[in-house]
Design an enzyme around this catalytic site. Structure first.
Site, PDB file in Angstrom:
ATOM      1  N   CYS A   1     -19.701   0.948  -0.379  1.00  0.00           N
ATOM      2  CA  CYS A   1     -20.004   0.174  -1.592  1.00  0.00           C
ATOM      3  C   CYS A   1     -21.339   0.514  -2.230  1.00  0.00           C
ATOM      4  CB  CYS A   1     -19.957  -1.318  -1.275  1.00  0.00           C
ATOM      5  SG  CYS A   1     -18.279  -1.867  -0.947  1.00  0.00           S
TER       6      CYS A   1
ATOM      7  N   LYS B   1     -23.143   0.699   9.612  1.00  0.00           N
ATOM      8  CA  LYS B   1     -23.812  -0.523  10.061  1.00  0.00           C
ATOM      9  C   LYS B   1     -23.052  -1.046  11.276  1.00  0.00           C
ATOM     10  CE  LYS B   1     -21.823  -4.350   7.561  1.00  0.00           C
ATOM     11  NZ  LYS B   1     -21.958  -5.274   6.444  1.00  0.00           N
TER      12      LYS B   1
ATOM     13  N   ASP C   1       0.859  -1.190   0.000  1.00  0.00           N
ATOM     14  CA  ASP C   1       0.000   0.000   0.000  1.00  0.00           C
ATOM     15  C   ASP C   1       0.891   1.235   0.000  1.00  0.00           C
ATOM     16  OD1 ASP C   1      -3.228   0.407   0.905  1.00  0.00           O
ATOM     17  OD2 ASP C   1      -1.927   2.157   1.165  1.00  0.00           O
TER      18      ASP C   1
ATOM     19  N   THR D   1     -12.167   2.258  -5.541  1.00  0.00           N
ATOM     20  CA  THR D   1     -12.719   2.898  -6.742  1.00  0.00           C
ATOM     21  C   THR D   1     -13.826   3.836  -6.275  1.00  0.00           C
ATOM     22  OG1 THR D   1     -14.164   0.970  -7.035  1.00  0.00           O
ATOM     23  CG2 THR D   1     -12.173   1.045  -8.372  1.00  0.00           C
TER      24      THR D   1
END
Ligand code: UDX
Length: 431
Positions: free
Chosen positions: A257, A320, A30, A85
């Site tokens: 997402c 969540k 990374d 992304t």
């Protein structure tokens, strides 16, 4: 097998550690040195149940290491691309900067016969556009989408409900070896072309988002008819063609997402001249966002018409439970909207306070649940952590504050119990 994993966020860090836990020799790569330092010490840079255990075991075994140096990908047989992304700043499309940068950085270290396995969620057609560069290096590109749920990421990675590999059948056979425990137990393994594999991921997320917005649309109808959306969900969920899962009405979906994936899908469909095919996803998005405002309206209603200078305790900040992720969190959005209306907002969350504070320093954060509730005029449940949903008895809440208004943004509380204890209970799509 020797593997590299490029990108060590929620997806890549879990993937690297999970692959080491099933016996592979893995290097995680990374560009963020702080992330790499933490991971190298066997520490998870974010909250994910089960991750610290497999990380520290992997690092201790010597099979798992982390680096910022992409050159260390050299020698791995399979290179997984797990970078983000995100949504573009000025539009709905996905930002492919990190995918392109990862591939460009990797190219000099690819050996003939290597496999590059894309895991990031990308617009359909991305893999085809990357293929010439990978081919030129003598390597093979496949797309291997990831379906992990945050909070269950370790389990979903090691023991997924299906495996999908788009691209060459020979390369797919190598991935069968990579995922040997799941393959051995008979997990469905689907080999497709590149475009199908890319689409499987966005289609799955679009379906899940649609299912949630469907039940939230029913909640809107329930609100004007006196019906109860939780009973409705229960009743239609018994039809196994429909199924009860993902029919939880409330303040809707968020996270890193579903929101950005449905928007990127719309943008990509427009580019392909098929915008109308997924035009419904705009409605899905709008229904979802309306529910946040509905929750705010319920607080106003519960407090007799205005929230100005009222103390409101917001139970939850993460998008969540079992996650510290606040990306596009409906919970935090509700808190920010209430703050904007002049309420004295106190946010509590078992794991997400540090992340929330960085993005929204204007809110007050209190780690202890009971301290956060003290003297609140109203409480609103927005993330269904057990300590708010199951373990907060109304009688106990009554000892903490004179306020008697509870808004259930996740329909997770027992209305009868709260009402019996003298509270005004307001749910989402419930009478
Ligand atoms: C999702 C997909 O489930 C996963 O397969 C994919 O790989 C990544 O995106 P995740 O973002 O971890 O996973 O969360 P998910 O469990 O799907 O929940 C998304 C959001 O929907 C949360 O904000 C959740 O609170 C909300 N939700 C979920 C509802 O509002 N109602 C439901 O019934 C279920």
């Amino acid at each position: 097998m020797r593997l590299s994993v490029i990108g060590c966020g929620y997806l890549g860090a879990v993937h690297a550690a999970a692959m080491a836990s099933i016996g592979h020799e893995v290097v995680g790569i990374d560009v963020d040195p702080r992330k790499i330092d933490a991971l190298s010490r066997g520490e998870a840079p974010f909250f994910e149940p089960g991750l610290p255990e497999i990380l520290s075991a992997g690092v201790a075994s010597g099979r798992l290491r982390f680096t910022t140096d992409i050159a260390e990908a050299l020698g791995a047989k399979v290179h997984f691309i797990g970078v983000g992304t995100p949504q573009q700043k000025d539009g709905y499309a996905a930002d492919l900067t990190y995918v392109n940068a990862a591939v460009d950085a990797l190219l000099p270290y690819l050996s003939p016969g290597d496999i590059v396995a894309g895991k990031s969620t990308v617009p359909v057609g991305t893999a085809a556009s990357l293929t010439p560069r990978i081919d030129a290096a003598g390597a093979t590109l496949v797309w291997n989408p990831e379906f992990l749920r945050e909070g269950w990421a370790v389990q979903d990675t090691i023991d997924p409900d299906r495996l999908v590999v788009g691209g060459s059948a020979d390369a797919a056979d190598v991935l069968r070896e990579v995922y040997h425990p799941a393959v051995a137990k008979g997990t469905p393994f689907l080999v497709t072309d590149l475009a199908t594999a890319e689409l499987v991921k966005v289609a799955a997320n679009a379906f899940l988002a649609t299912k949630i917005s469907f039940i939230n649309a029913m909640a809107e109808i329930a609100e004007v008819t006196g019906a109860d959306v939780t009973q409705l969900a229960e009743a239609i969920g018994h039809d196994d063609r429909i199924g009860r899962k993902f029919l939880g009405a409330g303040i809707g979906f968020g996270g890193g997402c579903l929101p950005k994936d449905i928007r990127a899908f719309s943008a990509r469909a427009e580019e392909l001249g098929r915008g109308e095919s997924v035009a419904f996803l705009r409605e899905v998005d709008e229904i979802n966002l309306r529910r946040r405002e509905r929750a705010v309206q319920l607080v106003i209603e519960g407090l007799g018409g205005q929230v100005f200078e009222k103390k409101i305790t917001v139970l939850g900040a993460a998008f969540k439970p079992y996650s510290d992720d606040i990306r596009d969190s409906p919970a935090l959005d509700v808190a920010v909207r209430l703050h904007g209306l002049g309420a004295r907002v106190v946010v509590t969350d078992p794991e997400a306070i540090a992340n929330a504070q960085r993005v929204h320093p204007q809110l007050t954060y209190v780690a202890d649940r009971d301290e956060a509730i003290a003297d609140a005029d109203a409480i609103i449940l927005v993330t269904e952590w057990d300590e708010y949903r199951r373990e907060l008895a109304p009688e106990h809440a009554s000892t903490l504050t004179h306020g008697r208004v509870v808004i259930d943004g996740r329909n997770g509380l027992d209305p009868a119990a709260w009402r019996a204890a003298g509270w005004t209970y307001l749910g989402m799509g419930r009478p």
